[in-house]
Design a protein around this motif. Sequence first.
Motif, mmCIF file in Angstrom:
data_model
loop_
_atom_site.group_PDB
_atom_site.id
_atom_site.type_symbol
_atom_site.label_atom_id
_atom_site.label_comp_id
_atom_site.label_asym_id
_atom_site.label_seq_id
_atom_site.Cartn_x
_atom_site.Cartn_y
_atom_site.Cartn_z
ATOM 1 N N UNK A 52 46.043 47.781 39.041
ATOM 2 C CA UNK A 52 45.496 46.372 39.326
ATOM 3 C C UNK A 52 45.650 45.282 38.116
ATOM 4 N N UNK A 151 34.921 36.815 47.281
ATOM 5 C CA UNK A 151 35.384 35.776 46.317
ATOM 6 C C UNK A 151 35.217 34.250 46.605
ATOM 7 N N UNK A 158 46.908 30.275 42.059
ATOM 8 C CA UNK A 158 46.747 31.752 41.533
ATOM 9 C C UNK A 158 48.115 32.429 42.014
ATOM 10 N N UNK A 159 48.533 33.169 41.214
ATOM 11 C CA UNK A 159 49.905 33.900 41.496
ATOM 12 C C UNK A 159 49.202 34.995 42.397
ATOM 13 N N UNK A 160 48.117 35.817 42.281
ATOM 14 C CA UNK A 160 48.017 36.844 43.060
ATOM 15 C C UNK A 160 47.055 36.396 44.057
ATOM 16 N N UNK A 163 47.273 38.928 47.024
ATOM 17 C CA UNK A 163 46.905 40.487 47.018
ATOM 18 C C UNK A 163 45.258 40.497 46.938
ATOM 19 N N UNK A 164 44.695 39.733 46.425
ATOM 20 C CA UNK A 164 43.404 39.701 46.264
ATOM 21 C C UNK A 164 42.488 39.460 47.434
ATOM 22 N N UNK A 166 43.587 40.285 50.159
ATOM 23 C CA UNK A 166 43.748 41.516 51.172
ATOM 24 C C UNK A 166 42.578 42.311 51.147
ATOM 25 N N UNK A 167 42.253 42.623 49.961
ATOM 26 C CA UNK A 167 41.203 43.804 49.723
ATOM 27 C C UNK A 167 39.847 43.202 49.680
ATOM 28 N N UNK A 168 39.437 41.953 50.081
ATOM 29 C CA UNK A 168 38.310 41.439 49.747
ATOM 30 C C UNK A 168 37.185 42.173 50.389
ATOM 31 N N UNK B 107 39.313 44.484 35.223
ATOM 32 C CA UNK B 107 40.051 44.161 36.426
ATOM 33 C C UNK B 107 39.566 42.883 36.779
ATOM 34 N N UNK B 114 44.868 36.623 33.818
ATOM 35 C CA UNK B 114 46.165 37.304 34.149
ATOM 36 C C UNK B 114 46.717 37.870 32.669
ATOM 37 N N UNK C 136 40.325 49.057 46.995
ATOM 38 C CA UNK C 136 39.931 47.868 47.965
ATOM 39 C C UNK C 136 40.846 46.728 47.394
ATOM 40 N N UNK C 137 40.961 46.541 46.042
ATOM 41 C CA UNK C 137 41.424 45.681 45.352
ATOM 42 C C UNK C 137 43.171 45.560 45.348
ATOM 43 N N UNK C 139 46.793 45.728 44.641
ATOM 44 C CA UNK C 139 47.979 45.226 45.359
ATOM 45 C C UNK C 139 48.978 46.306 45.905
#
Lengths: 170, 144, 146
Positions: A52, A151, A158-160, A163-164, A166-168, B107, B114, C136-137, C139
């Motif tokens: 991560x 979130x 926000x670049x990612x 991906x964030x 997806x797993x929220x 994290x 970043x 879950x987070x 990527x």
Amino acid sequence: MRSLFAVAMLSGAFSLLSALLFVTLDAVDVAFTEAAVGAGISTVLMLGTMALTARFERHASHSPALPLFVVTLTGAAIIYGTLDMPNFGDPAAPVHQHVAPEYFERSPHEIGVPNVVTGILASYRGYDTMGETAVVFSAGVGVMLLLSGLRRRKRKGDPDEDTQNKGGKA
Amino acid sequence: MTEFTLSFIVGHMNYWLFTLLMMTGLYIVVDKGNLVKKIVGLNMFQTAVFMLYISMGKVTGGTAPIFPTDMNIDPEAVYSNPLPHVLILTAIVVGIATTSLGLALIVRIREEYHTIEEALIQKIELEKATREIREFGETMGGPE
Amino acid sequence: MRHHLILRVVTKLLVGMIMLFALYVQFHGDYSPGGGFQAGVIMAVAFILYGLVFSVGQVQQVLPVWLVHKLVALGVLIYAGTGVYSMLTGYAFLDYAALSPHHPSHGQHWGILLVEAGVGITVTAVMVAIHYAFVGRAPLISDEEW
């Protein structure tokens, strides 16, 4: 060492070796825990964090003189403190005089469990263990709140972000 | 005044070696800027403390504090001190729980900044603070 | 990880054994090294291993997230509940003699069993929950990147 992957693997190996050390020091229960926790779970968690975050460390620019000085000073203070300690393995050491003999004497007829460590852990020091369980519980709740919460604040650009999201809901 | 005889040195070598290990962990925590490395250093420090405790519980000629299953205890048998074992056993599991909390924080820090390098995080914070002072300094009664 | 055939076969063989070993460690902890903390970690390892090699989705069919969250609290409740029970029956908090008033030593056995079960459940659930939270987070990174 710049590669964090290697760092995680080495720390797992360190845990396994320290488990062997615990076996030679007669602490089989502790060795068991250390082998399962240190070499197993914590390596997995380190790798999960690296997936991560980042896999390599940036080059540090400051000089190591000040940290070395602080560490040497602290180490010297601790070693000065150990000078009064009893010798390693000394049966007459103060640690072995006060509570432990009583546990050995009383636990066979009061508890009747062969493993003295379990007897002390769950019965004589039951309060203590309950506190530890509560700490594990609250640490688990803390991680869940930090990582699996919804979130609310999303930043534009926000670049990612993808991906964030997806797993929220894990 | 303590005398540095050979038996004294050998008998205290365990404390000194574990102190060395402890200080290695502390050095990583203080010197390295990478947050994951800091956690690894903290773990090393922690394990060294565990070793110190367990080594205090060792009795020469002793064995693991587990009675025979039939509970026929040999009165001559010497067992190591079980108390440090109990304390450290729970401490290890609590340690992994708190370590994972630290990793979770890392994290989240990565998501916000970043980066997981301490120096870069400080730089970003400083930039943000200067920008805020420049923008809101007047209304808040600050400079300009 | 579709192509890691050996890993997948070995994992399928191992998961059952790991769980069995965890139960052995849990319930034989009175007689040999082991107990709730170790057994909890080992049990969690079984789920985590399965989740790593197959997918989190497949583990969560067996052990859904809501169940893990309930189990986290259940373990602590079992532990504290044992204490409260002994208090209600007129003994001190966590005095296991309450569980078998005629034979206090047996009460100790019951108490240790219950308390260790509580510890085991909490530790398993917390470790699995932490793992779920981390993956879950995650990527999506390909195997080649490692």
